[in-house]
Design a protein around this motif. Structure first.
Motif, PDB file in Angstrom:
ATOM      1  N   ILE A   1       0.832  -1.209   0.000  1.00  0.00           N
ATOM      2  CA  ILE A   1       0.000   0.000   0.000  1.00  0.00           C
ATOM      3  C   ILE A   1       0.868   1.261   0.000  1.00  0.00           C
ATOM      4  CG2 ILE A   1      -0.335   0.201   2.506  1.00  0.00           C
ATOM      5  CD1 ILE A   1      -3.048   0.760  -0.131  1.00  0.00           C
ATOM      6  N   GLY A   2       0.584   2.135  -0.921  1.00  0.00           N
ATOM      7  CA  GLY A   2       1.325   3.386  -1.034  1.00  0.00           C
ATOM      8  C   GLY A   2       2.682   3.248  -1.697  1.00  0.00           C
ATOM      9  N   LYS A   3       3.054   2.016  -2.037  1.00  0.00           N
ATOM     10  CA  LYS A   3       4.341   1.774  -2.708  1.00  0.00           C
ATOM     11  C   LYS A   3       4.101   1.306  -4.136  1.00  0.00           C
ATOM     12  CE  LYS A   3       6.498   0.641   1.681  1.00  0.00           C
ATOM     13  NZ  LYS A   3       5.755  -0.122   2.647  1.00  0.00           N
ATOM     14  N   SER A   4       3.452   0.146  -4.276  1.00  0.00           N
ATOM     15  CA  SER A   4       3.135  -0.363  -5.604  1.00  0.00           C
ATOM     16  C   SER A   4       1.630  -0.577  -5.781  1.00  0.00           C
ATOM     17  CB  SER A   4       3.886  -1.670  -5.883  1.00  0.00           C
ATOM     18  OG  SER A   4       3.632  -2.623  -4.869  1.00  0.00           O
ATOM     19  N   PHE A   5       0.862  -0.424  -4.711  1.00  0.00           N
ATOM     20  CA  PHE A   5      -0.599  -0.535  -4.782  1.00  0.00           C
ATOM     21  C   PHE A   5      -1.231   0.734  -4.233  1.00  0.00           C
ATOM     22  CE2 PHE A   5      -4.665  -1.713  -2.709  1.00  0.00           C
ATOM     23  CZ  PHE A   5      -5.384  -1.953  -3.876  1.00  0.00           C
ATOM     24  N   PHE A   6      -2.156   1.290  -5.019  1.00  0.00           N
ATOM     25  CA  PHE A   6      -2.830   2.535  -4.649  1.00  0.00           C
ATOM     26  C   PHE A   6      -4.326   2.345  -4.843  1.00  0.00           C
ATOM     27  CE2 PHE A   6       1.361   3.285  -6.328  1.00  0.00           C
ATOM     28  CZ  PHE A   6       1.945   4.067  -5.365  1.00  0.00           C
ATOM     29  N   ALA A   7      -5.091   2.442  -3.763  1.00  0.00           N
ATOM     30  CA  ALA A   7      -6.548   2.343  -3.836  1.00  0.00           C
ATOM     31  C   ALA A   7      -7.121   3.741  -4.015  1.00  0.00           C
ATOM     32  CB  ALA A   7      -7.091   1.690  -2.565  1.00  0.00           C
ATOM     33  N   THR A   8      -8.079   3.866  -4.923  1.00  0.00           N
ATOM     34  CA  THR A   8      -8.616   5.181  -5.260  1.00  0.00           C
ATOM     35  C   THR A   8     -10.032   5.073  -5.820  1.00  0.00           C
ATOM     36  OG1 THR A   8      -8.206   7.176  -6.578  1.00  0.00           O
ATOM     37  CG2 THR A   8      -7.584   5.087  -7.583  1.00  0.00           C
ATOM     38  N   CYS A   9     -10.731   6.175  -5.838  1.00  0.00           N
ATOM     39  CA  CYS A   9     -12.027   6.277  -6.516  1.00  0.00           C
ATOM     40  C   CYS A   9     -11.872   7.036  -7.837  1.00  0.00           C
ATOM     41  CB  CYS A   9     -13.048   7.004  -5.630  1.00  0.00           C
ATOM     42  SG  CYS A   9     -13.537   6.081  -4.162  1.00  0.00           S
ATOM     43  N   ASP A  10     -10.659   7.402  -8.167  1.00  0.00           N
ATOM     44  CA  ASP A  10     -10.362   8.237  -9.329  1.00  0.00           C
ATOM     45  C   ASP A  10     -10.071   7.385 -10.568  1.00  0.00           C
ATOM     46  OD1 ASP A  10      -9.527  10.131 -11.138  1.00  0.00           O
ATOM     47  OD2 ASP A  10      -7.796  10.794  -9.956  1.00  0.00           O
ATOM     48  N   TYR A  11     -10.989   7.409 -11.514  1.00  0.00           N
ATOM     49  CA  TYR A  11     -10.849   6.621 -12.738  1.00  0.00           C
ATOM     50  C   TYR A  11      -9.710   7.107 -13.632  1.00  0.00           C
ATOM     51  CZ  TYR A  11     -15.016   3.697 -12.259  1.00  0.00           C
ATOM     52  OH  TYR A  11     -15.920   2.743 -11.843  1.00  0.00           O
ATOM     53  N   SER A  12      -9.215   8.318 -13.427  1.00  0.00           N
ATOM     54  CA  SER A  12      -8.152   8.836 -14.293  1.00  0.00           C
ATOM     55  C   SER A  12      -6.866   8.014 -14.169  1.00  0.00           C
ATOM     56  CB  SER A  12      -7.864  10.304 -13.996  1.00  0.00           C
ATOM     57  OG  SER A  12      -7.239  10.462 -12.741  1.00  0.00           O
ATOM     58  N   SER A  13      -6.741   7.225 -13.113  1.00  0.00           N
ATOM     59  CA  SER A  13      -5.573   6.345 -12.958  1.00  0.00           C
ATOM     60  C   SER A  13      -5.461   5.361 -14.117  1.00  0.00           C
ATOM     61  CB  SER A  13      -5.668   5.561 -11.648  1.00  0.00           C
ATOM     62  OG  SER A  13      -5.719   6.437 -10.556  1.00  0.00           O
ATOM     63  N   ILE A  14      -6.565   5.105 -14.776  1.00  0.00           N
ATOM     64  CA  ILE A  14      -6.574   4.183 -15.919  1.00  0.00           C
ATOM     65  C   ILE A  14      -5.607   4.661 -16.994  1.00  0.00           C
ATOM     66  CG2 ILE A  14      -8.020   3.364 -17.853  1.00  0.00           C
ATOM     67  CD1 ILE A  14     -10.332   3.229 -15.765  1.00  0.00           C
ATOM     68  N   SER A  15      -5.491   5.967 -17.171  1.00  0.00           N
ATOM     69  CA  SER A  15      -4.632   6.501 -18.235  1.00  0.00           C
ATOM     70  C   SER A  15      -3.148   6.180 -17.996  1.00  0.00           C
ATOM     71  CB  SER A  15      -4.834   8.009 -18.387  1.00  0.00           C
ATOM     72  OG  SER A  15      -4.438   8.680 -17.217  1.00  0.00           O
ATOM     73  N   LYS A  16      -2.788   5.796 -16.771  1.00  0.00           N
ATOM     74  CA  LYS A  16      -1.403   5.446 -16.448  1.00  0.00           C
ATOM     75  C   LYS A  16      -1.136   3.949 -16.606  1.00  0.00           C
ATOM     76  CE  LYS A  16      -1.693   8.675 -12.583  1.00  0.00           C
ATOM     77  NZ  LYS A  16      -1.593   8.756 -11.125  1.00  0.00           N
ATOM     78  N   SER A  17      -2.143   3.187 -16.995  1.00  0.00           N
ATOM     79  CA  SER A  17      -2.067   1.728 -16.940  1.00  0.00           C
ATOM     80  C   SER A  17      -1.936   1.072 -18.304  1.00  0.00           C
ATOM     81  CB  SER A  17      -3.322   1.182 -16.253  1.00  0.00           C
ATOM     82  OG  SER A  17      -3.474   1.776 -14.978  1.00  0.00           O
ATOM     83  N   ASP A  18      -1.199  -0.033 -18.347  1.00  0.00           N
ATOM     84  CA  ASP A  18      -1.120  -0.851 -19.552  1.00  0.00           C
ATOM     85  C   ASP A  18      -2.252  -1.872 -19.592  1.00  0.00           C
ATOM     86  OD1 ASP A  18       1.250   0.398 -20.407  1.00  0.00           O
ATOM     87  OD2 ASP A  18       2.465  -0.953 -19.191  1.00  0.00           O
TER      88      ASP A  18
END
Length: 178
Positions: free
Chosen positions: A48-65
């Motif tokens: 948590i907070g290192k390689s896993f981030f929980a969020t309600c923000d869908y914009s994180s999708i733009s950072k994902s493969d």
């Protein structure tokens, strides 16, 4: 969803766990599992907070493969699938989809759901499924409470909407050793 996210984060991926329940997200971010899962509390505290981030923000999708959708498809009184959750999630996610990503449907869904999701994505003229955006169905086949152990030990079924999509999903799960 959460057990797979934690396993991916533990394997070195940067993972964004997107949810709609802010109270649950807050609980996860404080290092507390919202349900009982063998091995998950340790992985959560480690990532948590290192390689896993929980969020309600869908914009994180733009950072994902890879985008892994873990919603079910409930049925109505006539046993017909109800796609409301999937439709809402895809509509929220679509503005953040980009070329090169792979969308994986992970939950137990009814037949033809992958085709339905494909039809929703086809509205985005910048994305061409099988050419620059990939779509696969990789059902979850785990026992409740034993997901962490089984994710890395049970062979994964992969059904891409086309050959390239199948290969993209396969590449991800190979990195988990399955």
């Amino acid at each position: 969803g959460l057990p797979l996210a934690l396993v991916l984060a533990d394997k070195g991926f940067t993972v964004y766990g997107i949810g709609r329940n802010e109270a649950k997200i807050k609980k996860i971010n404080s290092g507390e599992m919202p349900f009982i899962e063998i091995g998950a509390p340790t992985l959560l505290k480690k990532t948590i907070g290192k390689s896993f981030f929980a969020t309600c923000d869908y914009s994180s999708i733009s950072k994902s493969d890879y985008v892994i959708l873990t919603l079910g498809t409930p049925v109505d009184e006539n046993m017909n699938p109800v796609y409301d959750q999937i439709t809402e999630s895809i509509k929220r996610a679509t503005p953040y989809f980009k070329a090169g990503q792979t969308l994986i449907l992970r939950s137990t869904v009814s037949p033809r759901t992958t085709d339905y999701v494909s039809s929703l994505i086809k509205d985005n003229k910048n994305l061409r499924i099988g050419k620059n955006f990939f779509l696969a169905f990789c059902p979850e086949r785990i026992a409740e409470g034993k997901a962490i152990e089984e994710i890395i030990s049970i062979p994964q079924i992969i059904g891409g909407i086309d050959v390239k999509s199948t290969r993209k999903a396969s590449e991800l799960f190979k990195k988990l050793g399955v």
